[in-house]
Design a protein around this motif. Structure first.
Motif, PDB file in Angstrom:
ATOM      1  N   ASP A 195      22.306  31.857  41.292  1.00 34.78           N
ATOM      2  CA  ASP A 195      23.363  32.700  40.725  1.00 34.78           C
ATOM      3  C   ASP A 195      23.488  34.019  41.478  1.00 34.78           C
ATOM      4  OD1 ASP A 195      23.843  30.734  38.851  1.00 34.78           O
ATOM      5  OD2 ASP A 195      22.782  31.771  37.230  1.00 34.78           O
ATOM      6  N   LEU A 196      22.376  34.618  41.828  1.00 33.57           N
ATOM      7  CA  LEU A 196      22.413  35.883  42.571  1.00 33.57           C
ATOM      8  C   LEU A 196      23.013  35.703  43.961  1.00 33.57           C
ATOM      9  CD1 LEU A 196      18.968  37.400  41.547  1.00 33.57           C
ATOM     10  CD2 LEU A 196      21.229  38.320  40.983  1.00 33.57           C
ATOM     11  N   LEU A 197      22.686  34.606  44.631  1.00 30.54           N
ATOM     12  CA  LEU A 197      23.267  34.346  45.945  1.00 30.54           C
ATOM     13  C   LEU A 197      24.782  34.141  45.838  1.00 30.54           C
ATOM     14  CD1 LEU A 197      20.535  32.000  47.465  1.00 30.54           C
ATOM     15  CD2 LEU A 197      21.087  34.343  48.186  1.00 30.54           C
ATOM     16  N   ARG A 198      25.211  33.442  44.800  1.00 29.92           N
ATOM     17  CA  ARG A 198      26.642  33.237  44.585  1.00 29.92           C
ATOM     18  C   ARG A 198      27.333  34.585  44.328  1.00 29.92           C
ATOM     19  NH1 ARG A 198      26.613  30.230  40.089  1.00 29.92           N
ATOM     20  NH2 ARG A 198      25.865  28.460  41.274  1.00 29.92           N
ATOM     21  N   THR A 199      26.710  35.415  43.513  1.00 31.19           N
ATOM     22  CA  THR A 199      27.267  36.737  43.231  1.00 31.19           C
ATOM     23  C   THR A 199      27.327  37.586  44.500  1.00 31.19           C
ATOM     24  OG1 THR A 199      26.430  36.646  40.977  1.00 31.19           O
ATOM     25  CG2 THR A 199      26.956  38.825  41.839  1.00 31.19           C
ATOM     26  N   ARG A 200      26.281  37.521  45.317  1.00 25.55           N
ATOM     27  CA  ARG A 200      26.279  38.275  46.574  1.00 25.55           C
ATOM     28  C   ARG A 200      27.416  37.815  47.476  1.00 25.55           C
ATOM     29  NH1 ARG A 200      21.491  37.568  50.677  1.00 25.55           N
ATOM     30  NH2 ARG A 200      22.655  35.648  50.966  1.00 25.55           N
ATOM     31  N   ASP A 201      27.667  36.501  47.548  1.00 26.92           N
ATOM     32  CA  ASP A 201      28.768  35.990  48.367  1.00 26.92           C
ATOM     33  C   ASP A 201      30.115  36.513  47.871  1.00 26.92           C
ATOM     34  OD1 ASP A 201      26.947  34.611  49.932  1.00 26.92           O
ATOM     35  OD2 ASP A 201      27.318  32.664  48.961  1.00 26.92           O
ATOM     36  N   ILE A 202      30.279  36.552  46.558  1.00 29.40           N
ATOM     37  CA  ILE A 202      31.525  37.074  45.985  1.00 29.40           C
ATOM     38  C   ILE A 202      31.677  38.555  46.331  1.00 29.40           C
ATOM     39  CG2 ILE A 202      32.710  37.628  43.813  1.00 29.40           C
ATOM     40  CD1 ILE A 202      31.467  34.984  42.706  1.00 29.40           C
ATOM     41  N   LEU A 203      30.594  39.312  46.179  1.00 32.57           N
ATOM     42  CA  LEU A 203      30.649  40.741  46.519  1.00 32.57           C
ATOM     43  C   LEU A 203      30.959  40.943  47.997  1.00 32.57           C
ATOM     44  CD1 LEU A 203      27.684  42.181  44.449  1.00 32.57           C
ATOM     45  CD2 LEU A 203      30.126  42.556  44.072  1.00 32.57           C
ATOM     46  N   ASP A 204      30.394  40.110  48.862  1.00 32.26           N
ATOM     47  CA  ASP A 204      30.701  40.209  50.293  1.00 32.26           C
ATOM     48  C   ASP A 204      32.194  40.011  50.550  1.00 32.26           C
ATOM     49  OD1 ASP A 204      28.080  40.738  51.004  1.00 32.26           O
ATOM     50  OD2 ASP A 204      27.638  38.678  51.642  1.00 32.26           O
ATOM     51  N   GLU A 205      32.803  39.048  49.849  1.00 33.86           N
ATOM     52  CA  GLU A 205      34.244  38.810  49.999  1.00 33.86           C
ATOM     53  C   GLU A 205      35.042  40.015  49.532  1.00 33.86           C
ATOM     54  OE1 GLU A 205      35.492  35.214  48.045  1.00 33.86           O
ATOM     55  OE2 GLU A 205      33.906  34.034  49.010  1.00 33.86           O
TER      56      GLU A 205
ATOM     57  N   ILE B 199      34.020  43.130  49.299  1.00 32.36           N
ATOM     58  CA  ILE B 199      33.781  44.242  50.230  1.00 32.36           C
ATOM     59  C   ILE B 199      34.606  44.057  51.491  1.00 32.36           C
ATOM     60  CG2 ILE B 199      32.038  45.264  51.764  1.00 32.36           C
ATOM     61  CD1 ILE B 199      29.997  44.718  49.455  1.00 32.36           C
ATOM     62  N   GLU B 200      34.639  42.835  52.007  1.00 31.24           N
ATOM     63  CA  GLU B 200      35.428  42.572  53.217  1.00 31.24           C
ATOM     64  C   GLU B 200      36.908  42.817  52.958  1.00 31.24           C
ATOM     65  OE1 GLU B 200      36.529  38.813  56.096  1.00 31.24           O
ATOM     66  OE2 GLU B 200      34.550  38.861  55.137  1.00 31.24           O
ATOM     67  N   ASP B 201      37.410  42.313  51.824  1.00 33.38           N
ATOM     68  CA  ASP B 201      38.820  42.519  51.490  1.00 33.38           C
ATOM     69  C   ASP B 201      39.138  43.992  51.288  1.00 33.38           C
ATOM     70  OD1 ASP B 201      39.179  39.799  51.635  1.00 33.38           O
ATOM     71  OD2 ASP B 201      39.258  39.486  49.460  1.00 33.38           O
ATOM     72  N   ALA B 202      38.248  44.706  50.635  1.00 32.40           N
ATOM     73  CA  ALA B 202      38.480  46.120  50.356  1.00 32.40           C
ATOM     74  C   ALA B 202      38.364  46.972  51.616  1.00 32.40           C
ATOM     75  CB  ALA B 202      37.493  46.617  49.306  1.00 32.40           C
ATOM     76  N   SER B 203      37.641  46.497  52.606  1.00 38.76           N
ATOM     77  CA  SER B 203      37.434  47.257  53.837  1.00 38.76           C
ATOM     78  C   SER B 203      38.542  47.030  54.850  1.00 38.76           C
ATOM     79  CB  SER B 203      36.100  46.879  54.486  1.00 38.76           C
ATOM     80  OG  SER B 203      35.029  47.162  53.624  1.00 38.76           O
ATOM     81  N   ALA B 204      39.319  45.988  54.671  1.00 39.21           N
ATOM     82  CA  ALA B 204      40.396  45.675  55.619  1.00 39.21           C
ATOM     83  C   ALA B 204      41.528  46.691  55.463  1.00 39.21           C
ATOM     84  CB  ALA B 204      40.913  44.267  55.365  1.00 39.21           C
ATOM     85  N   PRO B 205      42.167  47.059  56.558  1.00 42.74           N
ATOM     86  CA  PRO B 205      43.301  47.980  56.428  1.00 42.74           C
ATOM     87  C   PRO B 205      44.428  47.330  55.629  1.00 42.74           C
ATOM     88  CG  PRO B 205      43.080  47.196  58.704  1.00 42.74           C
ATOM     89  CD  PRO B 205      41.931  46.634  57.915  1.00 42.74           C
ATOM     90  N   PRO B 206      45.160  48.125  54.858  1.00 41.72           N
ATOM     91  CA  PRO B 206      46.244  47.534  54.064  1.00 41.72           C
ATOM     92  C   PRO B 206      47.311  46.972  54.961  1.00 41.72           C
ATOM     93  CG  PRO B 206      46.324  49.943  53.985  1.00 41.72           C
ATOM     94  CD  PRO B 206      45.103  49.563  54.735  1.00 41.72           C
ATOM     95  N   PRO B 207      47.943  45.870  54.542  1.00 39.39           N
ATOM     96  CA  PRO B 207      49.002  45.285  55.371  1.00 39.39           C
ATOM     97  C   PRO B 207      50.203  46.228  55.445  1.00 39.39           C
ATOM     98  CG  PRO B 207      48.857  44.174  53.235  1.00 39.39           C
ATOM     99  CD  PRO B 207      47.728  45.160  53.300  1.00 39.39           C
ATOM    100  N   ARG B 208      50.846  46.225  56.598  1.00 41.29           N
ATOM    101  CA  ARG B 208      52.026  47.074  56.757  1.00 41.29           C
ATOM    102  C   ARG B 208      53.232  46.394  56.146  1.00 41.29           C
ATOM    103  NH1 ARG B 208      51.574  48.594  62.940  1.00 41.29           N
ATOM    104  NH2 ARG B 208      53.732  48.077  62.821  1.00 41.29           N
ATOM    105  N   SER B 209      54.073  47.191  55.498  1.00 42.80           N
ATOM    106  CA  SER B 209      55.276  46.665  54.875  1.00 42.80           C
ATOM    107  C   SER B 209      56.309  46.393  55.967  1.00 42.80           C
ATOM    108  CB  SER B 209      55.830  47.680  53.876  1.00 42.80           C
ATOM    109  OG  SER B 209      57.090  47.281  53.429  1.00 42.80           O
TER     110      SER B 209
END
Length: 129
Positions: free
Chosen positions: A101-111, A113-123
């Motif tokens: 369960d912890l490994l699954r949660t870590r994978d979700i958090l990694d996703e 974090i990656e999504d939140a760290s990406a620059p926002p798409p340009r309109s």
């Protein structure tokens, strides 16, 4: 060694060491003046107690388990009963589920974090700038 040295060497507070003693998890010899004295084996014992607490076992379960473990001095261990082995096998399975369960949660958090760290798409409607 005295309680302060055991605390320093094991990384556990003196208060916790006293609690372990009241729970039957740790024993100390007493000097004529009443001071606690521990053998070198106590450091290994305290480290094991901490690991078992971290795994989610309570003091009653740990007290049942400790006599079956060898301390660093190679002292004798008691023979584990079939019932204890069954209970410990169930505890191990519970810990394995927690790890999964912890490994699954870590994978979700990694996703996230990656999504939140990406620059926002340009309109497409707004010019770059």
């Amino acid at each position: 060694m005295r309680i302060g040295e055991l605390a320093r060497r094991s990384g556990v507070s003196e208060r916790s060491l006293r609690y372990y003693e009241t729970q039957g998890l740790l024993r100390a010899e007493r000097t004529p003046g009443g001071q606690r004295r521990y053998g070198a084996w106590a450091v290994d014992r305290v480290v094991r107690i901490q690991a078992l607490y971290a795994a989610g076992l309570n003091s009653r379960r740990i007290a049942t388990l400790l006599p079956c473990l060898r301390d660093a001095d190679g002292g004798p261990s008691e023979i584990a009963t079939g019932r204890l082995v069954t209970e410990l096998t169930a505890e191990r399975a519970r810990i394995d589920r927690m790890i999964t369960d912890l490994l699954r949660t870590r994978d979700i958090l990694d996703e996230v974090i990656e999504d939140a760290s990406a620059p926002p798409p340009r309109s497409p409607l707004r010019p770059p700038g």
